[in-house]
Design a protein around this motif. Structure first.
Motif, PDB file in Angstrom:
ATOM      1  N   TYR A  76      -6.186   3.105  -5.594  1.00  0.00           N
ATOM      2  CA  TYR A  76      -6.570   1.734  -5.275  1.00  0.00           C
ATOM      3  C   TYR A  76      -5.377   0.797  -5.414  1.00  0.00           C
ATOM      4  CZ  TYR A  76     -11.123   3.811  -6.276  1.00  0.00           C
ATOM      5  OH  TYR A  76     -12.218   4.636  -6.299  1.00  0.00           O
ATOM      6  N   PRO A  77      -5.391  -0.340  -4.730  1.00  0.00           N
ATOM      7  CA  PRO A  77      -4.292  -1.307  -4.863  1.00  0.00           C
ATOM      8  C   PRO A  77      -4.059  -1.757  -6.296  1.00  0.00           C
ATOM      9  CG  PRO A  77      -5.641  -1.841  -2.964  1.00  0.00           C
ATOM     10  CD  PRO A  77      -6.353  -0.745  -3.692  1.00  0.00           C
ATOM     11  N   GLU A  78      -5.117  -1.926  -7.075  1.00  0.00           N
ATOM     12  CA  GLU A  78      -4.965  -2.390  -8.456  1.00  0.00           C
ATOM     13  C   GLU A  78      -4.409  -1.309  -9.389  1.00  0.00           C
ATOM     14  OE1 GLU A  78      -9.478  -1.553  -8.190  1.00  0.00           O
ATOM     15  OE2 GLU A  78      -7.753  -1.883  -6.880  1.00  0.00           O
ATOM     16  N   GLU A  79      -4.214  -0.100  -8.868  1.00  0.00           N
ATOM     17  CA  GLU A  79      -3.574   0.972  -9.639  1.00  0.00           C
ATOM     18  C   GLU A  79      -2.131   1.220  -9.178  1.00  0.00           C
ATOM     19  OE1 GLU A  79      -6.096   4.326  -9.030  1.00  0.00           O
ATOM     20  OE2 GLU A  79      -7.739   3.535 -10.265  1.00  0.00           O
ATOM     21  N   SER A  80      -1.703   0.459  -8.195  1.00  0.00           N
ATOM     22  CA  SER A  80      -0.383   0.668  -7.587  1.00  0.00           C
ATOM     23  C   SER A  80       0.684  -0.099  -8.359  1.00  0.00           C
ATOM     24  CB  SER A  80      -0.400   0.206  -6.122  1.00  0.00           C
ATOM     25  OG  SER A  80      -1.383   0.898  -5.388  1.00  0.00           O
ATOM     26  N   GLU A  81       1.108   0.475  -9.470  1.00  0.00           N
ATOM     27  CA  GLU A  81       2.091  -0.200 -10.309  1.00  0.00           C
ATOM     28  C   GLU A  81       3.421  -0.382  -9.583  1.00  0.00           C
ATOM     29  OE1 GLU A  81       1.944   0.609 -14.737  1.00  0.00           O
ATOM     30  OE2 GLU A  81       1.184   2.510 -13.934  1.00  0.00           O
ATOM     31  N   LEU A 111      -8.254  -7.531   2.827  1.00  0.00           N
ATOM     32  CA  LEU A 111      -7.554  -6.718   3.821  1.00  0.00           C
ATOM     33  C   LEU A 111      -6.948  -5.460   3.203  1.00  0.00           C
ATOM     34  CD1 LEU A 111      -6.345  -6.396   6.713  1.00  0.00           C
ATOM     35  CD2 LEU A 111      -4.336  -7.620   5.836  1.00  0.00           C
ATOM     36  N   VAL A 112      -6.212  -5.593   2.077  1.00  0.00           N
ATOM     37  CA  VAL A 112      -5.559  -4.409   1.505  1.00  0.00           C
ATOM     38  C   VAL A 112      -6.593  -3.434   0.954  1.00  0.00           C
ATOM     39  CG1 VAL A 112      -3.376  -5.555   1.024  1.00  0.00           C
ATOM     40  CG2 VAL A 112      -5.144  -5.550  -0.717  1.00  0.00           C
ATOM     41  N   ASP A 113      -7.709  -3.941   0.436  1.00  0.00           N
ATOM     42  CA  ASP A 113      -8.743  -3.034  -0.062  1.00  0.00           C
ATOM     43  C   ASP A 113      -9.386  -2.261   1.094  1.00  0.00           C
ATOM     44  OD1 ASP A 113     -10.502  -2.411  -2.581  1.00  0.00           O
ATOM     45  OD2 ASP A 113     -11.922  -2.738  -0.945  1.00  0.00           O
ATOM     46  N   TRP A 114      -9.686  -2.957   2.166  1.00  0.00           N
ATOM     47  CA  TRP A 114     -10.265  -2.325   3.365  1.00  0.00           C
ATOM     48  C   TRP A 114      -9.301  -1.290   3.939  1.00  0.00           C
ATOM     49  CZ3 TRP A 114      -8.394  -2.925   8.484  1.00  0.00           C
ATOM     50  CH2 TRP A 114      -9.259  -2.476   9.504  1.00  0.00           C
ATOM     51  N   THR A 115      -8.030  -1.639   4.012  1.00  0.00           N
ATOM     52  CA  THR A 115      -7.024  -0.726   4.548  1.00  0.00           C
ATOM     53  C   THR A 115      -6.855   0.494   3.650  1.00  0.00           C
ATOM     54  OG1 THR A 115      -5.852  -2.653   5.461  1.00  0.00           O
ATOM     55  CG2 THR A 115      -4.670  -0.557   5.420  1.00  0.00           C
ATOM     56  N   ALA A 116      -6.843   0.278   2.335  1.00  0.00           N
ATOM     57  CA  ALA A 116      -6.694   1.393   1.392  1.00  0.00           C
ATOM     58  C   ALA A 116      -7.840   2.379   1.519  1.00  0.00           C
ATOM     59  CB  ALA A 116      -6.608   0.862  -0.037  1.00  0.00           C
ATOM     60  N   ARG A 117      -9.057   1.882   1.724  1.00  0.00           N
ATOM     61  CA  ARG A 117     -10.205   2.787   1.861  1.00  0.00           C
ATOM     62  C   ARG A 117     -10.060   3.663   3.100  1.00  0.00           C
ATOM     63  NH1 ARG A 117     -14.405  -0.307   2.833  1.00  0.00           N
ATOM     64  NH2 ARG A 117     -13.664  -2.365   2.183  1.00  0.00           N
ATOM     65  N   LEU A 157       0.810  -1.216   0.000  1.00  0.00           N
ATOM     66  CA  LEU A 157       0.000   0.000   0.000  1.00  0.00           C
ATOM     67  C   LEU A 157       0.849   1.275   0.000  1.00  0.00           C
ATOM     68  CD1 LEU A 157      -2.824  -1.114   2.446  1.00  0.00           C
ATOM     69  CD2 LEU A 157      -3.030  -0.700  -0.015  1.00  0.00           C
ATOM     70  N   ASN A 158       2.141   1.161  -0.242  1.00  0.00           N
ATOM     71  CA  ASN A 158       2.994   2.355  -0.308  1.00  0.00           C
ATOM     72  C   ASN A 158       2.479   3.406  -1.282  1.00  0.00           C
ATOM     73  OD1 ASN A 158       6.034   2.898   0.828  1.00  0.00           O
ATOM     74  ND2 ASN A 158       5.315   0.826   1.270  1.00  0.00           N
ATOM     75  N   PRO A 159       2.116   3.053  -2.522  1.00  0.00           N
ATOM     76  CA  PRO A 159       1.630   4.070  -3.464  1.00  0.00           C
ATOM     77  C   PRO A 159       0.316   4.713  -3.026  1.00  0.00           C
ATOM     78  CG  PRO A 159       2.377   2.118  -4.638  1.00  0.00           C
ATOM     79  CD  PRO A 159       2.306   1.744  -3.196  1.00  0.00           C
ATOM     80  N   VAL A 160      -0.559   3.938  -2.392  1.00  0.00           N
ATOM     81  CA  VAL A 160      -1.821   4.494  -1.900  1.00  0.00           C
ATOM     82  C   VAL A 160      -1.548   5.472  -0.772  1.00  0.00           C
ATOM     83  CG1 VAL A 160      -4.022   3.952  -0.772  1.00  0.00           C
ATOM     84  CG2 VAL A 160      -3.152   2.459  -2.595  1.00  0.00           C
ATOM     85  N   ARG A 161      -0.675   5.088   0.128  1.00  0.00           N
ATOM     86  CA  ARG A 161      -0.340   5.953   1.260  1.00  0.00           C
ATOM     87  C   ARG A 161       0.331   7.241   0.792  1.00  0.00           C
ATOM     88  NH1 ARG A 161       1.707   2.162   3.765  1.00  0.00           N
ATOM     89  NH2 ARG A 161       3.884   2.506   3.177  1.00  0.00           N
TER      90      ARG A 161
END
Length: 346
Positions: A196-201, A268-274, A186-190
């Motif tokens: 979103y995680p699926e956009e975190s290239e 988990l990562v989706d919930w955390t990203a939100r 989740l570094n790019p989201v943070r």
């Protein structure tokens, strides 16, 4: 206090490690330098590919990674048993993919007869190399030197590209591993680079989601989750983004597995990203992922770690009981992270 690497890395204690390397001299791994305007985005591919390439040589498996603008994270499983099971020919074959072998090694690989002295030299060399094949320091050294040479050549610069020491954290239990994986992915989201995680290239979660959705083949150099990504039976993503298709038949040859089902990790990562995007913790117990409940992780504490994992802990991460054992193991009275461990991991 600086600790010797031998006190930080103990394979008898854990095979799992979170490592971080940072650039110096305002160097960039990737992204755009705001001062010069030069774009270094292509360097992200260098480090991501090298991380996975080295897993073909070293007996060290890649569980997760993230490449950021001036640093990268990698989560590794050091497979000592695999290294010890290799025969002499396999050890040499792996090593010479990266380094030039000696004349004695070449004679041995070509099937030529060796003298007693040459055989003794060969056996000593093979055992030394075998130890390097499951050495975290050698893996990181080989990774960083390769990238530094490419970057310095491109920049027309000389001197240090990385900080002197990479930071490593021993992940002492499944809770620590889960928190580290989510923190890294989740570094790019943070950082606000991706929503979103699926956009975190250039993260491991991005690669896995791309494979799960059938957009690319699964890279078998990444460690599989328990049951593998092909076992994801439910559609990924919250209702705000619609649904994704799940790829069938994705396989992986690695024996070692990340000890969670992939679908519960995605939840988990989706919930955390939100929660990261909302910049607040809110009522975190509502809709908290089942994996947190199963492992006994406090949801609010986990979300706090998703923002400050690296700062909260020092050379080791785990629940409070394991951190106490860690302090006794290294002979110190205090191990950084005890308060965070009690708050989140128990």
């Amino acid at each position: 206090m600086t600790m010797p690497r031998s006190s930080i890395v103990s394979l008898d204690e854990t095979p799992w490690y979170h490592c971080v390397s940072r650039c110096v001299r305002r160097a960039f791994l990737c992204g755009k330098d705001k001062v010069t305007g030069k774009d270094f985005s292509h360097r992200r591919g260098w480090i991501a590919e090298r991380i996975k390439k080295l897993s073909e040589v070293f007996c060290i498996h890649v569980a997760g990674y993230a490449v950021m603008s001036n640093h990268y994270h990698v989560i590794l499983y050091v497979d000592r048993d695999m290294a010890l099971s290799l025969d002499d020919r396999e050890v040499i074959e792996r090593w010479t993919r990266l380094f030039q072998g000696t004349d004695v090694m070449r004679k041995f690989m070509d099937g030529e007869e060796l003298t007693d002295g040459e055989r003794d030299v060969l056996l000593r060399s093979v055992e030394e190399i075998r130890g390097r094949l499951y050495s975290l320091s050698w893996y990181m050294r080989t990774l960083n030197e390769y990238v530094a040479r490419l970057a310095n050549k491109e920049d027309g610069a000389r001197g240090r590209f990385w900080e002197g020491r990479y930071k490593s954290q021993a992940l002492l239990d499944e809770k620590a591993l889960l928190a580290a994986l989510a923190y890294v992915d989740l570094n790019p989201v943070r950082a606000g680079i991706a929503k979103y995680p699926e956009e975190s290239e250039f993260t491991s979660v991005y690669e896995r989601i791309e494979a799960m959705n059938g957009k690319k083949a699964y890279d078998e150099r990444l460690m599989p989750f328990k049951g593998n990504v092909s076992n994801v039976s439910k559609e990924y993503g919250p209702s705000e983004r619609g649904h994704s298709k799940v790829a069938k038949g994705v396989s992986c040859c690695h024996v070692t597995e990340i000890p969670y089902e992939f679908h519960e990790y995605l939840e988990l990562v989706d919930w955390t990203a939100r929660h990261i995007r909302k910049e607040g913790l809110g009522h975190v117990d509502v809709g908290a992922p089942t994996i947190l409940k199963r492992l006994g992780i406090e949801p609010k504490g986990f979300l706090e770690l998703s923002r400050s994992f690296l700062k909260e802990f020092g050379h080791a991460v785990g629940d409070s009981m394991r951190l106490r054992k860690r302090s006794a193991f290294v002979g110190v009275r205090f191990v950084k992270g005890m308060r965070a461990a009690r708050r989140a991991l128990g």
